[in-house]
Design a protein around this motif. Structure first.
Motif, short mmCIF file in Angstrom:
data_model
loop_
_atom_site.label_atom_id
_atom_site.label_comp_id
_atom_site.label_asym_id
_atom_site.label_seq_id
_atom_site.Cartn_x
_atom_site.Cartn_y
_atom_site.Cartn_z
N UNK A 1 48.12 -10.94 -86.58
CA UNK A 1 49.44 -10.32 -86.55
C UNK A 1 49.35 -8.84 -86.77
N UNK A 2 50.29 -8.30 -87.53
CA UNK A 2 50.35 -6.85 -87.73
C UNK A 2 50.69 -6.52 -89.17
N UNK A 3 50.33 -5.30 -89.56
CA UNK A 3 50.85 -4.71 -90.80
C UNK A 3 51.53 -3.41 -90.44
N UNK A 4 52.78 -3.31 -90.82
CA UNK A 4 53.54 -2.09 -90.59
C UNK A 4 53.25 -1.10 -91.71
N UNK A 5 52.75 0.06 -91.35
CA UNK A 5 52.40 1.07 -92.35
C UNK A 5 53.27 2.32 -92.18
N UNK A 6 54.48 2.11 -91.73
CA UNK A 6 55.39 3.22 -91.47
C UNK A 6 55.77 3.94 -92.76
#
Length: 213
Positions: A37-42
């Motif tokens: 999946x993903x990790x959002x690092x915004x």
């Protein structure tokens, strides 16, 4: 594993005393199971998501323990995917409860992060009383965990990323999906981890060409 702001030595995992039942066994949470999946690092300056792969390496429901590896791809400052080894606590009311009690997390931080998961809301009143020690989570449709990265597997500590924080994690027993939020007072808040179970690795653990130290 967000961009490094300040690093610290990993803390040892410790348990809590209670007498509740262990969580239900779930075939989608087993040694060798893989997730992608993903990790959002915004943050305020940019909107960015990294592709993430996770694999379960060890699991001991009786002691509320699991461990695995996390691989972050397309990390801007890294020439190679960044792999870390993590250890986890399963919130079962017997070994661990919803109050972290370490890693710079106060009870207010715990509540703020757990309430990000809709499945936590029915438990909130009791958790506020005793951290959830009196809850029987053995048949709950979700398993709550904390994942703490312990060390980098294939890069040095000068890679530009930090593992000083930890993840609040919610695992769905019905479809094997994982959602999580990274907590580190020195990093952007509420960086979201979203993973789906894959069929890869169901028969056993293997980890590409990387060797665990």
């Amino acid at each position: 594993m967000p961009v490094r702001v300040e690093s610290s030595a990993p803390s040892q995992i410790s348990g809590a005393d209670s007498r509740q039942s262990t969580p239900q066994a779930c075939t989608l949470l087993s040694v060798g199971q893989a997730f992608s999946g993903t990790q959002n690092v915004s943050n305020n300056q940019k909107d960015e998501a990294w592709r993430v792969n996770v694999r379960i390496q060890g699991l001991d429901l009786d002691h509320g323990y699991l461990c695995g590896t996390m691989e972050a791809l397309n990390v801007p400052m890294a020439d190679t995917p960044v792999v870390t080894f993590w250890e986890g606590e399963i919130v079962d009311g017997k070994n661990y409860n919803f109050f972290t009690g370490k890693w710079q997390a106060a009870p207010e931080d715990d509540i703020r992060h757990w309430t990000k998961f809709p499945s936590f809301c029915p438990l909130m009143n009791q958790v506020e009383v005793d951290g959830g020690k009196s809850l029987d989570l053995s048949n709950y449709p979700c398993i709550f965990m904390r994942w703490k990265e312990q060390y980098f597997v294939n890069v040095g500590t000068d890679c530009g990323l930090t593992i000083a924080g930890f993840y609040y994690v919610c695992f769905s027993c019905s479809d094997g999906s994982i959602s999580g939020f990274y907590y580190d007072p020195n990093s952007s808040p509420f960086q979201k981890l979203e993973l789906k179970s894959t069929n890869e690795g169901r028969s056993g653990f293997s980890f590409s060409s990387y060797e665990l130290q």
